[in-house]
Structures are given as C-alpha cells and as structure tokens.
Scaffold this motif. Sequence first.
Motif, mmCIF file in Angstrom:
data_model
loop_
_atom_site.group_PDB
_atom_site.id
_atom_site.type_symbol
_atom_site.label_atom_id
_atom_site.label_comp_id
_atom_site.label_asym_id
_atom_site.label_seq_id
_atom_site.Cartn_x
_atom_site.Cartn_y
_atom_site.Cartn_z
ATOM 1 N N ARG A 242 0.830 -1.194 0.000
ATOM 2 C CA ARG A 242 0.000 0.000 0.000
ATOM 3 C C ARG A 242 0.867 1.247 0.000
ATOM 4 N N LEU A 243 0.441 2.251 -0.795
ATOM 5 C CA LEU A 243 1.168 3.508 -0.889
ATOM 6 C C LEU A 243 0.663 4.543 0.113
ATOM 7 N N VAL A 244 -0.648 4.655 0.245
ATOM 8 C CA VAL A 244 -1.275 5.699 1.069
ATOM 9 C C VAL A 244 -2.390 5.080 1.894
ATOM 10 N N GLU A 245 -2.476 5.464 3.159
ATOM 11 C CA GLU A 245 -3.580 5.004 3.983
ATOM 12 C C GLU A 245 -4.854 5.753 3.585
ATOM 13 N N PRO A 246 -5.962 5.056 3.371
ATOM 14 C CA PRO A 246 -7.225 5.737 3.044
ATOM 15 C C PRO A 246 -7.618 6.704 4.152
ATOM 16 N N ASN A 247 -8.254 7.801 3.772
ATOM 17 C CA ASN A 247 -8.690 8.801 4.747
ATOM 18 C C ASN A 247 -10.202 8.691 4.915
ATOM 19 N N ASP A 248 -10.653 8.463 6.132
ATOM 20 C CA ASP A 248 -12.074 8.275 6.377
ATOM 21 C C ASP A 248 -12.736 9.483 7.029
ATOM 22 N N ALA A 249 -12.073 10.658 6.995
ATOM 23 C CA ALA A 249 -12.623 11.842 7.662
ATOM 24 C C ALA A 249 -13.978 12.237 7.095
ATOM 25 N N LEU A 250 -14.122 12.190 5.781
ATOM 26 C CA LEU A 250 -15.392 12.572 5.163
ATOM 27 C C LEU A 250 -16.476 11.544 5.486
ATOM 28 N N PHE A 251 -16.123 10.271 5.405
ATOM 29 C CA PHE A 251 -17.084 9.230 5.759
ATOM 30 C C PHE A 251 -17.547 9.386 7.204
ATOM 31 N N GLU A 252 -16.610 9.671 8.106
ATOM 32 C CA GLU A 252 -16.958 9.839 9.510
ATOM 33 C C GLU A 252 -17.840 11.055 9.722
ATOM 34 N N MET A 253 -17.632 12.115 8.943
ATOM 35 C CA MET A 253 -18.504 13.283 9.066
ATOM 36 C C MET A 253 -19.931 12.922 8.672
ATOM 37 N N VAL A 254 -20.080 12.185 7.584
ATOM 38 C CA VAL A 254 -21.426 11.772 7.170
ATOM 39 C C VAL A 254 -22.043 10.845 8.208
ATOM 40 N N ARG A 255 -21.236 9.975 8.783
ATOM 41 C CA ARG A 255 -21.752 9.019 9.762
ATOM 42 C C ARG A 255 -22.181 9.695 11.053
ATOM 43 N N THR A 256 -21.499 10.771 11.453
ATOM 44 C CA THR A 256 -21.750 11.365 12.772
ATOM 45 C C THR A 256 -22.522 12.686 12.728
ATOM 46 N N PHE A 257 -22.656 13.301 11.547
ATOM 47 C CA PHE A 257 -23.424 14.534 11.424
ATOM 48 C C PHE A 257 -24.818 14.232 10.885
ATOM 49 N N ASP A 258 -25.728 15.173 11.063
ATOM 50 C CA ASP A 258 -27.091 14.995 10.557
ATOM 51 C C ASP A 258 -27.174 15.254 9.057
ATOM 52 N N ALA A 259 -26.321 16.117 8.559
ATOM 53 C CA ALA A 259 -26.290 16.415 7.124
ATOM 54 C C ALA A 259 -24.915 16.945 6.766
ATOM 55 N N VAL A 260 -24.501 16.682 5.525
ATOM 56 C CA VAL A 260 -23.201 17.146 5.032
ATOM 57 C C VAL A 260 -23.408 17.760 3.650
ATOM 58 N N VAL A 261 -22.945 18.992 3.481
ATOM 59 C CA VAL A 261 -23.056 19.723 2.229
ATOM 60 C C VAL A 261 -21.686 19.728 1.548
ATOM 61 N N ILE A 262 -21.659 19.453 0.238
ATOM 62 C CA ILE A 262 -20.393 19.359 -0.493
ATOM 63 C C ILE A 262 -20.383 20.336 -1.662
ATOM 64 N N ALA A 263 -19.266 21.073 -1.798
ATOM 65 C CA ALA A 263 -19.066 21.997 -2.909
ATOM 66 C C ALA A 263 -17.587 21.971 -3.273
ATOM 67 N N GLY A 264 -17.224 22.597 -4.402
ATOM 68 C CA GLY A 264 -15.805 22.692 -4.751
ATOM 69 C C GLY A 264 -15.531 22.441 -6.214
ATOM 70 N N GLN A 265 -14.253 22.178 -6.538
ATOM 71 C CA GLN A 265 -13.825 22.032 -7.926
ATOM 72 C C GLN A 265 -13.000 20.769 -8.118
ATOM 73 N N ALA A 266 -12.994 20.206 -9.270
ATOM 74 C CA ALA A 266 -13.958 20.492 -10.317
ATOM 75 C C ALA A 266 -15.068 19.448 -10.232
ATOM 76 N N LYS A 267 -16.250 19.837 -10.659
ATOM 77 C CA LYS A 267 -17.415 18.950 -10.597
ATOM 78 C C LYS A 267 -17.162 17.636 -11.328
ATOM 79 N N SER A 268 -16.420 17.710 -12.427
ATOM 80 C CA SER A 268 -16.189 16.538 -13.264
ATOM 81 C C SER A 268 -15.055 15.655 -12.777
ATOM 82 N N HIS A 269 -14.225 16.161 -11.867
ATOM 83 C CA HIS A 269 -13.044 15.407 -11.456
ATOM 84 C C HIS A 269 -13.004 15.189 -9.951
ATOM 85 N N CYS A 270 -12.345 16.067 -9.212
ATOM 86 C CA CYS A 270 -12.137 15.793 -7.780
ATOM 87 C C CYS A 270 -13.442 15.733 -6.992
ATOM 88 N N VAL A 271 -14.422 16.556 -7.348
ATOM 89 C CA VAL A 271 -15.712 16.484 -6.650
ATOM 90 C C VAL A 271 -16.416 15.176 -6.987
#
Length: 353
Positions: A242-271
């Motif tokens: 393995r090269l990089v350990e997966p990051n579960d911060a976003l998954f944990e936010m969805v699991r522990t928050f009531d709602a999660v809003v996502i925005a950013g760039q680019a819609k077609s790639h990283c988002v």
Amino acid sequence: MAIESLPLPPFYDPEAVGTVYRVPYQQRAGEARAWAVEHGIRPAREDAFRLGLVLIDVQNTFCLPGFELYVGGATGQAAVEDNRRLCAFIYRNLHRITAVLATLDTHRAAQIFHPVFLVDDEGRHPAPFTVVTVEEVASGRWRFNAALAGRLGLTPEAGQRHLEHYVRTLAERGKYALTVWPYHAMLGGIGHALVPAVEEAVFFHTVARHSPPELLVKGTHPLTEHYSALRPEVNTDPDGRRLVEPNDALFEMVRTFDAVVIAGQAKSHCVAWTVQDLLDDLRAHDPSLAHRVYLLEDCTSPIVAPGADFTEAADAAFARFAEAGMHVVRSTDPPDTWPGFPAAFGKESVSHA
C-alpha cells in the motif's frame, strides 16, 4: 417558523472573490465576535442539528483566472461565480454550519503526473496535458526519469517498474490513462492556498462559532494520483504494498453529522470522484446514510477546455448520486427548505434573548 438567513457582513466584496489578497485576520476576528453577539449566534457545540460543510479543493490553482488549472467552465468565470455563491452561502448560514472540512490538493514537482517525472529518449519531458498510455511506456516512448530515483528513494529500475505497473493498472480499471498535468497546487506556493475570499469566510465562521475547520491534505505521494479525498487512484506498488492510507474523515462526518453539504472544484473530477468514493463506502456500511449528503450544484463546475468538455460526464455523475439518495440542491435556497431538513433548522444556533 425557521430562522431567516443571516445578512452578508459589510466587508464581504463579491468582486474580490476572483482576486488574491491578504485576509486581515485580527480585524475579521473582532468583527466575527461582534457579529455573533449582534445576531445571537451560539457556539457550534450547542447545535442540536449538526451540519457539516465540505469544500473540495477550493484553491487558487483551480479557482482563480490565470492560475494553473483554473476551472473557467463554459463562461470563463465558472469557479469565480461558484465561489461568490459559496461565500454567500457560508455567511448567510453561519448559524447553521456546525463544522467545515476543506480538502487541499497538495503536490511537489516530482510526482507521477508532472512533466519532470517522465523523459523520452532525448531526455525531454512531456508537455502538460500529454496522455501517457501503456503502449507508450512499454515501447520506451516515455520512461521514468532515472535522475529522480535517489531523491524518491527508488532505484532507476524500480521507478520504471512502478511506472509500468501504474499505467497498466489504470488501463485495467478502464477509468482513464495517465495525464501529465501542469505543475499545480505546489506545496508552499500561492496556488496551494485556499481562495482568499473563501478562506476569509471560513475564518469568520471559525471565530463566530468557535469551530476550527479540518484541513485535509491529499496528493502528496510521488507515485500516485489523488483526485478523490478518500483514496488515491492506484494505491499499491508493483509488489502489492500500500502507498497511502485511506482517509475516512469525510465518511466519519457523514456518519456522525445529521447532514453534510459538499461543494468545490472540479465537478467533473475531484468532486465527482470524491463523492463516488464516499458513496461506495456508504453503500458498504449503511446505504441509508446517502440521504445525509447534499451537493451544491451551483457551487461547482466541470472542466471545459478546447477538445475536453466534461459537462456531460459531470451531470451524469450527479444524476447517479441523486438516484442513490443524495440530494442535489442550490446554495440560494435556504437549507430549511431542502428535502430532509427539519422545518425550524437553524433556530437552535441563534439566541432570541
């Protein structure tokens, strides 16, 4: 009745969103505390309904005209317009947003997708946007730059072997071939920084709500690409390590928050790839959690360039996400009108004394 959205603070200038400037932190800190008192905004820890805001790569390198991978979209002003709406969303919903998580695409010069990593028979590097195929690597058209080997902790043979493994793995997955990108999001450089207007809004939220943001660095490993905030595109070396350990911060936010809003760039790639990886993880653990995710469709744009318009692919991805249970919404609509939100959302974060 739901609490109304907050006004925009007097210092906010929409025309400055497309520029680089120094954020006057001390001044904004004082204004944020006064703003919280004036509008009765409570600390985030008191929120009964926890709302997370995720900002994907809202950095100068992608969001400001003249920078390396500016997402101009069809109008040439797409990312700037997106960030004007994003800043307004943060300020108007300051009392509703519990926490902010911002990803930072983070690179150095010698990485597998940058020109210096590859050479031809004459020692020349590929031009930006060159597509490197399995066949070209196998034939020697493009090779690992052996001069980098020692600094990357490799032998020249190991570097070449990894390059061959990497392009082959990408091809087997059928996603895309290795693309050579312009040097961008360079650690320590101005392109790596958050867009000043967005950083200013996040800082203002931090002080007003006593809620420091989480900054999630991605993309530093020299031997893989990292479009998604959750995991890299290829995460093994030729021997399966393995090269990089997966990051579960976003998954944990969805699991522990009531709602999660996502925005950013680019819609077609990283988002799109971040949301797809998130959806895959949610499906593996609890598919019902997809209903907690809200995508701000007017605060993200696809890459549109001569010969490369990703609008259709981006829209198709968002349609898949909606079909899976996520919500595609607009920043200009009050969150308490979004599907799945409580009718009085936000009032618990504001004092009526």
